[in-house]
Design a protein around this motif. Structure first.
Motif, PDB file in Angstrom:
ATOM      1  N   UNK A   1      -2.289   1.391  -4.819  1.00 59.66           N
ATOM      2  CA  UNK A   1      -2.701   1.333  -3.415  1.00 59.66           C
ATOM      3  C   UNK A   1      -4.032   0.613  -3.228  1.00 59.66           C
ATOM      4  N   UNK A   2      -4.957   0.798  -4.182  1.00 59.43           N
ATOM      5  CA  UNK A   2      -6.268   0.149  -4.076  1.00 59.43           C
ATOM      6  C   UNK A   2      -6.130  -1.370  -4.155  1.00 59.43           C
ATOM      7  N   UNK A   3      -5.306  -1.854  -5.108  1.00 62.57           N
ATOM      8  CA  UNK A   3      -5.114  -3.294  -5.259  1.00 62.57           C
ATOM      9  C   UNK A   3      -4.437  -3.880  -4.018  1.00 62.57           C
TER      10      UNK A   3
ATOM     11  N   UNK B   1      -4.628  -2.698  -1.041  1.00 65.43           N
ATOM     12  CA  UNK B   1      -5.624  -2.653   0.038  1.00 65.43           C
ATOM     13  C   UNK B   1      -6.592  -3.825  -0.064  1.00 65.43           C
ATOM     14  N   UNK B   2      -6.994  -4.153  -1.298  1.00 64.95           N
ATOM     15  CA  UNK B   2      -7.877  -5.304  -1.509  1.00 64.95           C
ATOM     16  C   UNK B   2      -7.173  -6.597  -1.083  1.00 64.95           C
ATOM     17  N   UNK B   3      -5.893  -6.713  -1.409  1.00 62.58           N
ATOM     18  CA  UNK B   3      -5.128  -7.896  -1.013  1.00 62.58           C
ATOM     19  C   UNK B   3      -5.051  -8.004   0.508  1.00 62.58           C
ATOM     20  N   UNK B   4      -4.866  -6.881   1.192  1.00 64.49           N
ATOM     21  CA  UNK B   4      -4.830  -6.870   2.654  1.00 64.49           C
ATOM     22  C   UNK B   4      -6.162  -7.326   3.231  1.00 64.49           C
ATOM     23  N   UNK B   5      -7.249  -6.806   2.677  1.00 64.64           N
ATOM     24  CA  UNK B   5      -8.581  -7.187   3.138  1.00 64.64           C
ATOM     25  C   UNK B   5      -8.845  -8.668   2.870  1.00 64.64           C
ATOM     26  N   UNK B   6      -8.357  -9.170   1.732  1.00 65.16           N
ATOM     27  CA  UNK B   6      -8.551 -10.579   1.394  1.00 65.16           C
ATOM     28  C   UNK B   6      -7.835 -11.479   2.389  1.00 65.16           C
ATOM     29  N   UNK B   7      -6.624 -11.096   2.787  1.00 65.79           N
ATOM     30  CA  UNK B   7      -5.899 -11.889   3.794  1.00 65.79           C
ATOM     31  C   UNK B   7      -6.661 -11.897   5.112  1.00 65.79           C
ATOM     32  N   UNK B   8      -7.251 -10.761   5.471  1.00 63.04           N
ATOM     33  CA  UNK B   8      -8.017 -10.668   6.708  1.00 63.04           C
ATOM     34  C   UNK B   8      -9.230 -11.594   6.679  1.00 63.04           C
ATOM     35  N   UNK B   9      -9.980 -11.547   5.565  1.00 66.59           N
ATOM     36  CA  UNK B   9     -11.250 -12.271   5.478  1.00 66.59           C
ATOM     37  C   UNK B   9     -11.049 -13.755   5.197  1.00 66.59           C
TER      38      UNK B   9
ATOM     39  N   UNK C   1       0.842  -1.203   0.000  1.00 68.06           N
ATOM     40  CA  UNK C   1       0.000   0.000   0.000  1.00 68.06           C
ATOM     41  C   UNK C   1       0.869   1.242   0.000  1.00 68.06           C
ATOM     42  N   UNK C   2       1.965   1.188   0.757  1.00 70.86           N
ATOM     43  CA  UNK C   2       2.885   2.332   0.852  1.00 70.86           C
ATOM     44  C   UNK C   2       3.770   2.420  -0.382  1.00 70.86           C
ATOM     45  N   UNK C   3       4.349   1.285  -0.781  1.00 71.73           N
ATOM     46  CA  UNK C   3       5.289   1.281  -1.918  1.00 71.73           C
ATOM     47  C   UNK C   3       4.619   1.705  -3.209  1.00 71.73           C
ATOM     48  N   UNK C   4       3.345   1.372  -3.378  1.00 71.29           N
ATOM     49  CA  UNK C   4       2.635   1.703  -4.622  1.00 71.29           C
ATOM     50  C   UNK C   4       2.464   3.199  -4.810  1.00 71.29           C
ATOM     51  N   UNK C   5       2.660   3.985  -3.765  1.00 71.56           N
ATOM     52  CA  UNK C   5       2.475   5.431  -3.854  1.00 71.56           C
ATOM     53  C   UNK C   5       3.732   6.185  -4.312  1.00 71.56           C
ATOM     54  N   UNK C   6       4.855   5.486  -4.448  1.00 73.04           N
ATOM     55  CA  UNK C   6       6.073   6.155  -4.884  1.00 73.04           C
ATOM     56  C   UNK C   6       5.987   6.478  -6.373  1.00 73.04           C
ATOM     57  N   UNK C   7       6.387   7.701  -6.734  1.00 73.65           N
ATOM     58  CA  UNK C   7       6.341   8.122  -8.140  1.00 73.65           C
ATOM     59  C   UNK C   7       7.539   7.607  -8.934  1.00 73.65           C
TER      60      UNK C   7
END
Length: 461
Positions: A287-289, A291-299, A204-210
């Protein structure tokens, strides 16, 4: 006559108290494990950055640390007390057992947690203000203290499944209860998977680097960390399963759904595929992808694992002597604890439970259903929902039957003798079993009137 010190029951009619605790705890595992994994990852990355002169990695540490301040430390500091509150009201004797055994261990963990919180603030806000040597020391201290908190908590969690040494029951001593084969197996498994969570959330953090080149380099490190930790976690899981007590193996074979193992393998495969994609096609990651991966691991990953772990330690909630319904089911001479089963067997639960309402201490035809509901709340609701929804609805375990004598016969045959390994042994008196059976039957539909033997004799006359 001795009374047993059971507390009033916390009843959550929708989900059930167990699922409320489980939802809070599962979210907390994601936050806390990510924080611990990130702390060690930061220490290694800081060493690499200073040795190679690639100080841009310190900027990634700073940004990831800033993200963790909210994701792990704010949300974790909400769900952490949430676990304490919910477990204290849902399982007061279970928490009491842990505190009496490990109060100083927990105090130690809190000290290290304070150091951990100070460390993440220093790494985040002093990244460009300290010399490399001082910053590196802070990163290493942060990593070590974070992992110490993990070690303490895992030992306590392992005790909840199975005290480390058999002699704990006769001798006591927190070292006997803390250290056992399950402790290190669970520590290894959680250590591996915490790096998996760190790698996913780090995306999520790394994806924000330009800077495309730097983004690719960071994602490659996260991907390799994630692939290695996922593979190690799968191996550690097998070790962990091999350290479980025989009762847990029986519960796994009989109570976990058939799709549990294939689903778990599918989740591990999906996580590995995610890391391969981020490694091969880093520009696809947003970041969206992530975040979805993080939510998928949780669920799909953490929630089933936590539910399974809670299920396989049944019928106990702590130390294989506190039942899930809070009754003490085993003598523990080393802690000065005596089983309450003989007292219940001799006098019944209604007469020995401190908080039984006075009008319900004796079963009558008029109060039978009310008594049955009280018994269901006391002995069943910690693991079973009393409605059609929620956690293991009680009525479904009897196939919707309204045959009160048959249900009462099962209750006395299975519960009174402890024949069902994953159910607490509760030796109910005949009238108590009939009252509980009447209430269970009423959950499935209108139950027929129940006659006692005395009433039947009078009618025949």
């Amino acid at each position: 006559m001795d009374l047993i010190g059971l507390y009033p029951t916390w009843f959550e009619p929708g989900l059930g108290s167990g699922w409320v605790v489980g939802l809070i705890a599962t979210a907390h595992v994601l936050f806390s494990h990510t924080a611990v994994g990130a702390a060690i990852f930061f220490a290694g990355l800081a060493v690499y950055a200073n040795r190679t002169g690639k100080l841009e990695y310190l900027e990634f540490i700073r940004r990831y640390g800033l993200f963790l301040l909210v994701f792990s430390y704010v949300l974790g500091s909400i769900t952490g007390p949430g676990i304490w509150y919910s477990t204290t009201v849902a399982s007061p004797r279970g928490i009491s057992a842990l505190i009496h055994s490990f109060v100083w261990k927990w105090a130690t963990e809190w000290v290290f947690f304070v150091i951990e919180v100070v460390g993440v603030y220093m790494l985040t806000y002093l990244a460009t203000r300290l010399d490399a040597k001082t910053y590196l020391r802070i990163a290493v201290i942060f990593g070590l203290t974070s992992y110490t908190t993990m070690l303490v908590i895992v030992g306590i969690l392992s005790f909840m499944m199975w005290p480390g040494q058999e002699r704990w029951f006769t001798e006591g001593g927190y070292l006997n209860g803390f250290y056992g084969p399950n402790t290190f197996a669970q520590l290894g498994m959680r250590t591996a998977f915490m790096f998996t969570m760190t790698a996913v959330v780090g995306g999520i953090v790394a994806a924000r680097f330009d800077d495309a080149a730097f983004k690719k380099a960071v994602l490659a490190r996260l991907a390799w960390l994630g692939l290695a930790s996922t593979a190690a976690g799968a191996a550690m899981l097998q070790w962990y399963l091999g350290t479980l007590p025989e009762s847990a193996e029986v519960v796994m074979a009989n109570r976990l759904p058939e799709h549990f193992a294939p689903t778990l393998l599918a989740v591990l495969g999906g996580v590995a595929a995610y890391f391969v994609v981020t490694l091969v096609r880093p520009r696809w990651l947003t970041p969206a992808l992530a975040s979805v991966a993080t939510l998928a691991i949780l669920v799909f990953g953490l929630w089933p694992e936590e539910v399974a772990r809670e299920s396989i330690r049944k019928p106990y909630v702590a130390g294989q002597y506190v039942y899930s319904n809070q009754i003490i089911g085993r003598d523990v001479p080393g802690m000065g604890i005596a089983s309450e089963i003989p007292t219940i067997e001799a006098h019944g639960l209604l007469k020995t439970h401190v908080f039984t309402p006075e009008p319900l201490r004796t079963v009558t035809p008029e109060n039978r259903l009310e008594v049955g509901r009280f018994l269901a709340l006391t002995t069943c609701s910690n693991c079973h929902s009393l409605s059609d929804s929620g956690m293991r609805p009680l009525a479904r375990y009897f196939g919707g039957s309204t045959d009160v004598p048959a249900i009462a016969e099962y209750l006395q045959a299975a519960l009174a003798t402890g024949a069902t390994i994953y159910m607490p042994r509760v030796p109910l008196k005949d009238d108590e079993a009939l009252a509980l059976a009447s209430y269970i039957a009423s959950l499935a539909g209108p139950a027929p009137a129940v006659r006692t033997a005395q009433q039947t004799t009078r009618t025949e006359r």
